[in-house]
Design an enzyme around this catalytic site. Structure first.
Site, PDB file in Angstrom:
ATOM      1  CG  ASP A  67      -0.254  -0.369   2.525  1.00  0.00           C
ATOM      2  OD1 ASP A  67       0.990  -0.331   2.570  1.00  0.00           O
ATOM      3  OD2 ASP A  67      -0.945  -0.691   3.497  1.00  0.00           O
ATOM      4  CG  ASN A 135      -8.390  -0.389  12.427  1.00  0.00           C
ATOM      5  OD1 ASN A 135      -7.519  -1.095  11.922  1.00  0.00           O
ATOM      6  ND2 ASN A 135      -8.924   0.634  11.777  1.00  0.00           N
ATOM      7  CG  HIS A 137      -5.711  -1.440   9.001  1.00  0.00           C
ATOM      8  ND1 HIS A 137      -5.768  -0.103   9.321  1.00  0.00           N
ATOM      9  CD2 HIS A 137      -4.387  -1.720   8.945  1.00  0.00           C
ATOM     10  CE1 HIS A 137      -4.563   0.390   9.434  1.00  0.00           C
ATOM     11  NE2 HIS A 137      -3.698  -0.565   9.209  1.00  0.00           N
ATOM     12  CD  GLU A 142      -8.525   1.769   7.911  1.00  0.00           C
ATOM     13  OE1 GLU A 142      -8.462   0.890   8.793  1.00  0.00           O
ATOM     14  OE2 GLU A 142      -7.988   2.879   8.037  1.00  0.00           O
TER      15      GLU A 142
HETATM   16  C1  GLP Z   1      -0.319   0.874   8.406  1.00  0.00           C
HETATM   17  C2  GLP Z   1      -0.115   0.004   7.152  1.00  0.00           C
HETATM   18  C3  GLP Z   1      -0.254  -1.444   7.426  1.00  0.00           C
HETATM   19  C4  GLP Z   1       0.517  -1.788   8.678  1.00  0.00           C
HETATM   20  C5  GLP Z   1      -0.113  -1.093   9.856  1.00  0.00           C
HETATM   21  C6  GLP Z   1       0.548  -1.414  11.176  1.00  0.00           C
HETATM   22  O1  GLP Z   1      -1.587   1.407   8.522  1.00  0.00           O
HETATM   23  N1  GLP Z   1      -0.979   0.334   6.081  1.00  0.00           N
HETATM   24  O2  GLP Z   1       0.189  -2.186   6.303  1.00  0.00           O
HETATM   25  O3  GLP Z   1       0.488  -3.159   8.866  1.00  0.00           O
HETATM   26  O4  GLP Z   1      -0.025   0.291   9.632  1.00  0.00           O
HETATM   27  O5  GLP Z   1       1.581  -0.536  11.456  1.00  0.00           O
HETATM   28  P1  GLP Z   1       2.639  -0.779  12.573  1.00  0.00           P
HETATM   29  O6  GLP Z   1       3.465  -1.941  12.141  1.00  0.00           O
HETATM   30  O7  GLP Z   1       3.448   0.494  12.605  1.00  0.00           O
HETATM   31  O8  GLP Z   1       1.911  -1.022  13.826  1.00  0.00           O
END
Ligand code: GLP
Length: 240
Positions: A67, A135, A137, A142
């Site tokens: 993404d 959350n 995702h 989402e």
């Molecule tokens: C973002 C990304 C996800 C990622 C998530 C968790 O929103 N789009 O792909 O897995 O955050 O982030 P973190 O690893 O910093 O907790």
């Protein structure tokens, strides 16, 4: 889902990287799906170190990313493109032409359609690295009544904007939209490696592992449908 309980972030990164390193030793022409966020940074560090030691090579590796924020230039330090170069690509011998990163300079679905083509050409990945949003995702899919199968532009939820605001000067600067692989595309990998560390992932982890249903309101619960998922979870995320 195979659950590997790890002591802490470092242990999670170590165990996940051992899995990836072993895979790369067997198959140097590996096809990766990479994720951004804080969860995979330790894993990437270990892969860089393993390459320095000569254990693995990225010479034949290929990658796609999950993404990217909409309307953010790759030169912006908060872009996921910048993140990938900073935390992995600039330190390993992966060829530029083998790197695929989603890009949407503006909120226009045509960029999602372009990325679908890239993903179709790329085909099935060997390993997809995944983090979890607090959350629940996955990528930027989402919680919602329905989820996208294919790459699309997604309106981020308030909770994700808030969670990601820690990387920006203030919340107003956090992009409100992102281009993300759809669930079908996220799942198009032989193996999914999911990393979850810290108390703020506990609720999602607990529900994914304990509930008998799957919910589009908890996108990560769909991971239970994939035949080959490894969840590397640290004690804080597992026990709360
Ligand atoms: C973002 C990304 C996800 C990622 C998530 C968790 O929103 N789009 O792909 O897995 O955050 O982030 P973190 O690893 O910093 O907790």
């Amino acid at each position: 889902m195979k659950v590997v309980i790890c002591k802490d972030y470092e242990d999670m990164s170590k165990k996940a990287s051992e899995f990836v390193i072993n895979y790369m030793m067997e198959k140097p022409q590996i096809k990766f799906g990479f994720a951004t966020g804080s969860s995979p940074i330790g894993l990437y560090k270990n892969l860089i170190a393993a390459q320095k030691e000569g254990e693995i090579s990225f010479k034949y590796a290929k990658s796609v990313n999950l993404d990217e924020y909409v309307g953010i230039d790759p030169s912006n330090e908060q872009s996921y493109s910048y993140f990938m170069h900073e935390n992995l690509f600039d330190h390993v011998a992966i060829k530029k032409e083998n790197i695929n990163l989603p890009y949407a300079p503006e909120n226009d679905e045509k960029y999602a359609l372009e990325y679908r083509k890239v993903l179709d050409e790329f085909g099935q990945r060997d390993i997809q690295i995944l983090g979890l949003g607090p959350n629940g995702h996955i990528a930027f899919n989402e919680p919602a009544e329905k989820l996208n199968r294919r790459a699309s532009i997604i309106k981020l939820t308030e909770s994700t904007i808030e969670a990601n605001s820690r990387f920006f000067e203030n919340e107003d600067e956090v992009p409100k939209y992102a281009l993300s692989m759809g669930v079908e595309e996220v799942f198009n990998a032989k193996t999914l490696i999911v990393l979850a560390s810290g108390k703020n992932k506990h609720e999602a982890v607990k529900r994914i592992l304990n509930e008998e249903s799957i919910y589009t309101e908890l996108p990560a619960s769909l991971l239970n449908l994939h035949p080959n998922v490894y969840l590397f979870v640290d004690e804080e995320a597992y026990n709360g």
